[in-house]
Write an enzyme that holds these catalytic residues in place. Structure first.
Site, PDB file in Angstrom:
ATOM      1  N   GLY C 148       5.911   3.809   8.558  1.00 29.21           N
ATOM      2  CA  GLY C 148       7.135   3.524   7.824  1.00 29.21           C
ATOM      3  C   GLY C 148       6.895   2.472   6.758  1.00 29.21           C
ATOM      4  O   GLY C 148       5.857   1.810   6.734  1.00 29.21           O
ATOM      5  N   CYS C 149       7.864   2.328   5.875  1.00 33.09           N
ATOM      6  CA  CYS C 149       7.697   1.411   4.752  1.00 33.09           C
ATOM      7  C   CYS C 149       7.727  -0.052   5.215  1.00 33.09           C
ATOM      8  O   CYS C 149       6.813  -0.823   4.949  1.00 33.09           O
ATOM      9  CB  CYS C 149       8.765   1.680   3.696  1.00 33.09           C
ATOM     10  SG  CYS C 149      10.454   1.781   4.319  1.00 33.09           S
ATOM     11  N   TYR C 150       8.805  -0.441   5.921  1.00 43.11           N
ATOM     12  CA  TYR C 150       8.841  -1.811   6.448  1.00 43.11           C
ATOM     13  C   TYR C 150       7.625  -2.092   7.341  1.00 43.11           C
ATOM     14  O   TYR C 150       6.984  -3.146   7.219  1.00 43.11           O
ATOM     15  CB  TYR C 150      10.115  -2.054   7.265  1.00 43.11           C
ATOM     16  CG  TYR C 150      11.393  -2.199   6.476  1.00 43.11           C
ATOM     17  CD1 TYR C 150      11.518  -3.134   5.454  1.00 43.11           C
ATOM     18  CD2 TYR C 150      12.511  -1.433   6.793  1.00 43.11           C
ATOM     19  CE1 TYR C 150      12.721  -3.286   4.763  1.00 43.11           C
ATOM     20  CE2 TYR C 150      13.710  -1.572   6.105  1.00 43.11           C
ATOM     21  CZ  TYR C 150      13.814  -2.503   5.093  1.00 43.11           C
ATOM     22  OH  TYR C 150      15.005  -2.653   4.423  1.00 43.11           O
ATOM     23  N   THR C 152       4.656  -0.993   7.257  1.00 39.45           N
ATOM     24  CA  THR C 152       3.441  -1.220   6.475  1.00 39.45           C
ATOM     25  C   THR C 152       3.412  -2.645   5.929  1.00 39.45           C
ATOM     26  O   THR C 152       2.434  -3.374   6.085  1.00 39.45           O
ATOM     27  CB  THR C 152       3.357  -0.198   5.315  1.00 39.45           C
ATOM     28  OG1 THR C 152       3.246   1.119   5.873  1.00 39.45           O
ATOM     29  CG2 THR C 152       2.173  -0.478   4.410  1.00 39.45           C
TER      30      THR C 152
END
Lengths: 343, 343, 343, 343
Positions: C148-150, C152
């Site tokens: 996921g973005c967060y 990472t």
């Protein structure tokens, strides 16, 4: 103290109307209806109103709107034409912020709005609520067709020129730019922040519903048919409309600045800026003012008019309250004299 | 009707003060000074004030500020400490919106502001103008140190927890986010639209001037030294501060929601949101309200407080007017009861 | 030249994947599926791809995905777990950009995602595609759970500290801010431009699905359970995540700057900024880079880490291509070396 | 591999040129000069270039620009006319991104730019670098006047109509909207985020320097004098220009769509959109493409052309690289084929 009702208070026009009416010294908000949100406190949907609006949304069927002195329709097009009649006949003043009563020619309306009109007699008796044009009729009106946002900015911009018969009205151009709130509080991909931010585009170039409304108004001022090219654009801001208007002079140059200043001298909500100005939309943010500047680039025969409003105030809720003030004999600026919020 | 003067009215704090005072029923604006812009009509710089503020900026030397009842300093740091004394001694109430009188310890102030303080006695007599803490002293004050924007949001957020002695005050964290107007109306590359828009960054992590101001306030509430990690960020919006605050509980859990509601029950400008809320900065835009929500994620011992204000109103000009209202015995909400502008 | 298929190409992750793959020298895009938009040319929905992607969206049932070498799922959660098995068993490499295979503990996944998992064996064999952690396993993997973005931004920010055992992992704090594209290309009122612009808010404070994913990753680095307070916020920009991370040192201070520089010395997509830096999200806009800075404010025991990524690139499509490059033995930076777009 | 030098690399045009050249397979950047920032690493000012551009800014006096094959001037107006001559005479190809060599009539240039021209012979020999007009001359040129941003969008939009002699060229209207990066990376109050965000305004209506440049170009296409009303606006986005163009047909209607498609059939950087389209600025963000759509609202005699570019790419740095590619015989799209970044 009059009692006001709002039908359909969940959109941007609705919440702006609530902001203005909640602070209006002569108005008590009696009911706000929303079929879908019935029972939810208004301030839950709009926390900005916490402590100021204690009502819940109520079911339209149960809201006793006939007990109101005035009812505002902040609904999608096509609702007011179904529901306003009963209220008007019961003696309630009605102000429709949608388009149901704006176009006098029923066939034209039906073509642009793709609906059969449910109450043509309503259209006939409705007064177009642009106070700078129809002030006296508004005072007597029972039913007001509150103007659209673009039509307000464009008509006020062109009016002195067109009334004075100075320009070629067969080839007027209105290049207009609107903030995104003009598209409404609707779940649509095209107006998501990630789509509309850091972006600029035209839309509806082949035809936009505000075109016949503006044409009708300009025609009234000119006393003859007009030809208008109307190109709306979406600009990445929340509120505001900027109309850039082009017309060609057909008579030797006059003092256009003086013409505009004279025409709007006694208007509380139209501000003719000094010659050479470039009005910014933020200079009217959250206020009911329209600011206008007049230019003749390089002294040619093309006049350029710049006209800015807040689409939710002068272009919708504020103008509706102005109309209400006129109808009930209040001071015109009552409740809508708030200064613009800048920055 | 009292007479108010503003020293340095060309920044965002200044124009916001003008917006509020121009609409305040008990105040007449007598003078607005700006050395650089002397002679220019205020409404030329800020067209949003056309028709509401007719004064020009005046030269500080020629403005008769001693004839005012109250003078606001909306100046850069270091000006009020030079000029306020004469006014205070002449019986004029002074409210400094800059930082000159906020830090009681002169050495600390001089370290963070890199100046020698010109009037330490002023600091000693000044009252820190956070009404939720110092209401009674403010009423008697002759000189007000109006709190900073971050300090307002952070102190109001932490206050009930810290006063109640429930958390480890040696390791508080304030992760704060500010709109760009907080950086002032200054020609600097870093806050250009093309730099600050569509971007997010922290700044001043090694140390920010609001840290000692907040620490001093929290220390007063705790009755002992506090340790605070303060990280400010710039977020691409015009107005608004969002403080996200972290503290670790040192005592068995209580009803924190009730604690906050009780503490702020009679505060006109602090709104404790329902449990589970996430206050948005726009819900206070252009208003003097601080909205707060309390969370304990997963029921752990870390409390998360969310606190939002409009940095130019509750974080500056609005709080200054609140202080003025208290000093002159006006209703506390006079002139600053305007509802938030949303959207 | 390998053949790539994309399942669900109509969201932001999908269009970004198309942008990257269309320019990748080793990849030919064979199919992009969308049940809803089948038949529409991709470049009609995304004119930015005119001339570069000539395919139409195809019906999933008719797209011959088994003929692809790699298939990316850019679908909502819950789709890949239903459809990936058949592909994997047919020898196609699969990279899921959604969350279906990220959480190893099925019960935890089912709790947070409120679904029964359709393919637990897939979870067991999937490799978590964070190259900085699992590079070697990724090279051999048949099924990748793209982070996921967060997760990472947060994991890369905390990793060196946590691996080195220097901080109290029972009380980590991740205060994160995301641009609006992180919420997806979905018609929802809350992410309209007029709602999300000029506004800042926290959301999901009681619990967000990225919390268990981050916790699992940090736990792997720490070799023991971790306690994390995770507070996401929405900031008015299109792309970008800024993670502000807080941890308390449990050992005497070391040279943290050197620790980070050493850990990431050979990583092509992690840039440790010089000491004292404040990375901006725009400095990685449209690129696959993560920039990190390390601070110890006032020399205390609280470490503050700043970590920025573009949520659609390093936080989604770019990292997926990085994983693909590893799986197929291409140069790691192939097709994802584009420089950030600034301003 | 050719050696390129950049004079004045600290503005937006400069950093965009650096982004493009750093990724160009046939170019090595030899020097970037800045008197003010000499010695500072470029990547310190622009962290987006970390790892890609290792040079520091160098002092113009010490940079050996004569050793370059090509030198770009990304300087304020008035610099290149002083410094380019020596380079051109030494055999270095020069591309000026400012306005020094754009206007053939020296008196006109001097009037609009309020300077005495230092090198009129340079103007005479310079080729106006709009490849769609002057491709062959550009290939042979030693000195290129790279077109302005508005002039690029407006000329490409009007060109097929004007060349074909279909419209009244005495009354053309160009209503143009630019993102804020068009104003440059300069510390000015008017383009601060808190001023320019959530705002829209026209500027320069009485006269803008791009007017004579556009008029000269249109005149060349028309073979006779043209009359143009040019109104630029500032819109709250970073990159992008949207030109809305109005012209009146003087001949019976033809198939304008086909006219445009034919004219631009072999142009790699002009995309004629399908009939009825509304190109968005973001559809060309960070790319060298110009997208155009043609409308005749209500079938009248007013043609409306919509033309969008990225002002920093096709409107500046990208077009400069295109010119360089032509001058050195590289493939036209080399280094500038990057796809637009959307969202």
């Amino acid at each position: 103290m009059i009692k006001a009702g709002i039908v359909g208070g969940t959109g941007y026009t609705g919440v702006e109307l609530l902001r203005l009416l909640a602070q209006h010294p002569k108005v008590e908000i009696s009911a706000i209806t929303s079929r879908k949100e019935a029972g939810m406190p208004v301030s839950q949907m709009f926390p900005s109103l916490r402590g100021a609006v204690d009502l819940p949304f109520s079911d339209p069927a149960q809201a006793n709107l006939k007990a109101c002195d005035v009812v505002f329709f902040a609904t999608p097009n096509g609702i007011a034409m179904e529901q306003a009649r009963e209220l008007v006949e019961a003696g309630v003043r009605v102000i429709d912020l949608a388009a149901d009563f704006r176009i006098k020619d029923i066939a034209t309306w039906e073509k642009w709005y793709a609906m059969t009109h449910a109450w043509p007699e309503g259209v006939a008796q409705a007064v177009y609520g642009l106070p700078e044009v129809n002030r006296e009729q508004i005072k007597q009106a029972k039913l007001i067709a509150n103007p659209g946002c673009y039509p307000t900015a464009v008509q006020l911009g062109f009016m002195p020129l067109v009334e004075a018969g100075l320009v070629d009205v067969s080839h007027l151009i209105a290049d207009t730019k609107s903030g995104v709130s003009g598209a409404g509080r609707k779940a649509e991909v095209g107006i998501l922040h990630a789509e509309a931010s850091d972006n600029f585009k035209a839309y509806g170039v082949p035809g936009h519903r505000h075109l016949p409304e503006i044409s009708q108004g300009l025609q009234g001022m000119a006393g003859k048919p007009v030809g208008l090219t109307f190109v709306p654009h979406l600009t990445p801001m929340i509120r505001g409309i900027h109309a850039t208007l082009y017309a060609r002079l057909t008579k030797p140059a006059e003092d256009l600045q003086a013409l505009y200043e004279k025409r709007y001298a006694s208007e509380p909500f139209v501000d003719v800026m000094p010659a050479g100005s470039h009005p910014e939309t933020r200079s009217v943010r959250a206020s009911n003012t329209c600011r206008i500047a007049i230019h003749r680039p390089q002294g040619g025969d093309t006049v350029v008019i710049l006209s800015v409003i807040d689409n939710l105030v002068k272009g919708a809720a504020g103008q509706a309250v102005h109309n209400m003030n006129l109808m009930f004999g209040f001071a015109e600026t009552e409740g809508i004299a708030g200064l613009p919020v800048l920055p």
